[in-house]
Design an enzyme around this catalytic site. Structure first.
Site, short mmCIF file in Angstrom:
data_model
loop_
_atom_site.label_atom_id
_atom_site.label_comp_id
_atom_site.label_asym_id
_atom_site.label_seq_id
_atom_site.Cartn_x
_atom_site.Cartn_y
_atom_site.Cartn_z
N ASP A 349 0.75 -1.19 0.03
CA ASP A 349 0.12 0.07 0.23
C ASP A 349 0.48 1.11 0.37
O ASP A 349 2.07 1.84 0.98
CB ASP A 349 -1.00 -0.05 0.82
CG ASP A 349 -1.82 -0.84 1.09
OD1 ASP A 349 -3.00 -0.63 0.20
OD2 ASP A 349 -2.11 -1.76 1.50
N THR A 350 0.78 2.64 -0.98
CA THR A 350 1.57 3.54 -1.27
C THR A 350 -0.41 4.75 -2.15
O THR A 350 -0.60 3.66 -2.24
CB THR A 350 2.60 3.07 -2.32
OG1 THR A 350 3.50 2.25 -1.87
CG2 THR A 350 2.97 4.54 -2.88
#
Length: 531
Positions: A349-350
């Protein structure tokens, strides 16, 4: 031109400035900052700070940051590495004494010193225009007054309910009423608001020294961490020289190792060994992209590490001879079964942000806590989510990416920039952990090789190799059945992806018309907007 009968959306088009992010609040914040007289760097930091509040599973101030910056849209691109280092006391012996063969996720040993706030404050001081307090004000307001939960944020949050429940501070903040907030509910983070206020006034010292640092260190030590206040006080990122390659007359810029941007360039170099006459989503073309990625990822896992602590053969990785050698191994009749060892790529996740302002300053900006909600450890008084980037280290003695004191891990987050004829053409990025290098190459190839509409290129069904020597490939359910059947016939094991693969934002500068075109990921909640 897009097919207007299909359920997609048009690219955004504007004359003065544009922002593209994965959350509507962040995009709107960036536009408001630009209209208030801020520049692209102000807008990128402001948008990122907002996402650290409204997308807490994807990013946070307890994570890392990388950025590319092209002042005035010129071809000279500036790069900043805001990735953190391990504590001074952490050695591989610590893991071996405990019989560990990998860095555990929900462990302080996965927490390198967060680099995001150092990056924000340094980039703002050097390239921003508005007062830093004004840049952080929207994020503080959302954290204090609340924000409405959007669909993708809810989906990702709900999947981590059990995980978040294991840390008292995380559960108190992120599981109100014992569960993840639902779509349309309002969520607040007053402790994070207070921390952001402190940073707005004190700058980096408000995070790396004083009460906030003490809170993070105390929480890490309570879980067995070796972090010290000194580790936080001396933490800093650095300006670095981008690595580049030429692809069909375009220069592609990436941050150098310890990031995997160089692997995106290697994939493009392999694709450049083939003509672009194959249909863009044909089995042959996808076969080629899969194998180029598998070969490049093998090189990544063998060599990419912190260049301050290990030798990274950058020139070899970018050489034409190396790309040609790898390309010669690809057989479009059957999947490769002989590859160097490499670990399974994972989805992480980013958030990625692209901004271009009216002076054509272009910012490619990415911020991450790695897994959804990072380690799941939250500093109880400051509300800071602590990332798990240390999981990218190897615990194999002698490996270039072996964990060691004050060392940065192999990093997945990679902003991208494209220049041509002495000017910036595109600011782009792809989220999705280890997918990002493949995602960069896939996006650029579709836009450059096939002159594809940027939004259409983003919306295409995605796949990613995940099996190492075994030619296993995760594919989104939108991949046509006949394509899956043909790739299976060639020896690939196609399995359904558990989650949508990656996410992207891109802004393109049309110098002839003086306009901007932007696209934003349909798999996320965000949008590209301009004025």
């Amino acid at each position: 031109m897009r097919n207007f009968e299909k359920p997609t959306r048009s690219v955004a088009v504007s004359a003065r400035a544009m922002a593209a992010t994965s959350h509507p609040c962040a995009t709107l914040t960036a536009i408001n900052i630009l209209q208030a007289g801020g520049n692209a760097m102000d807008a990128a930091i402001a948008a990122c700070a907002v996402q650290c509040v409204v997308e807490p599973g994807s990013t946070g101030i307890g994570g890392d940051c990388f950025a590319l910056y092209a002042p005035s849209g010129k071809a000279e691109v500036i790069a900043y590495n805001g990735s953190g280092r391990t504590p001074k006391a952490l050695t591989i012996d610590w893991f071996e004494e405990r019989g560990l063969t990998e860095v555990p996720r929900q462990s302080p040993s996965a927490v390198t010193i967060p680099g995001a706030i150092d990056a924000w404050t340094r980039l703002h001081a050097d390239h921003g225009r508005l007062p830093f307090a004004d840049v952080l004000a929207p994020a503080i307001r959302y954290a204090e007054q609340g924000y409405a939960i959007t669909p993708r944020v809810h989906r990702d949050w709900q999947k981590e309910e059990e995980f978040l429940a294991t840390d008292k501070a995380a559960a108190e903040i992120f599981l109100p009423n014992g569960r993840a907030p639902r779509i349309g509910e309002i969520h607040r983070q007053p402790k994070l608001a207070a921390t952001l206020r402190r940073i707005a006034v004190e700058g980096r010292d408000g995070f790396y020294k004083g009460a906030v640092a003490a809170d993070m260190v105390a929480h890490l030590k309570a879980h067995g961490g070796l972090h010290t206040l000194e580790d936080f006080a001396v933490a800093k990122g650095e300006y670095v020289t981008p690595v580049t390659t030429s692809f069909r007359g375009h220069t592609i810029h990436e941050c150098p190792p310890n990031g995997q941007g160089i692997i995106a360039l290697l994939i493009l170099n392999i694709l450049a060994c083939f003509d672009n006459k194959l249909a863009p989503q044909s089995p042959d073309r996808l076969h080629l992209e899969i194998e180029a990625t598998r070969l490049a990822y093998a090189a990544r896992d063998a060599w990419i590490a912190d260049p301050a602590k290990a030798h990274v053969p950058i020139d070899e990785l970018l050489s034409e001879d190396f790309a040609r050698d790898l390309a010669a191994r690809i057989d479009l009749a059957r999947a490769l079964t002989e590859l160097p060892d490499f670990e399974m790529p994972l989805h992480r996740d980013t958030v990625y942000i692209s901004i271009v302002d009216e002076d054509r300053n272009a910012v490619s900006f990415i911020n991450s806590i790695f897994d959804s909600f990072g380690t799941g450890l939250v500093a109880p008084e400051s509300g800071v989510i602590l990332h798990n980037r240390g999981q990218s280290f190897s615990l194999e003695r002698g490996h270039p990416n072996m964990i060691a004191p004050e060392k940065r891990p192999l990093h997945t987050i990679i902003p991208g920039m494209v220049t041509r004829d002495g000017r910036t053409e595109m600011s782009f990025g792809v989220m999705g952990g280890y997918y990002q290098a493949m995602g960069h190459a896939h996006l650029i190839s579709k836009v450059v090789d096939y002159d594809m509409d940027m939004q259409d290129a983003i919306d295409l069904p995605r796949l990613i190799p995940v099996g190492g020597k075994v030619p296993r490939v995760e594919a989104e359910h939108t991949m046509p059945a006949e394509t899956v059947a043909e790739l299976t016939r060639r020896g690939f094991e196609i399995v359904p992806a558990d989650d949508p693969i990656g996410g992207a934002q891109v802004i393109r500068i049309d110098w002839e018309n003086g306009t901007l075109t932007g696209a934003s990921e349909s798999r996320k909640d965000g949008i590209a907007l301009g004025f």
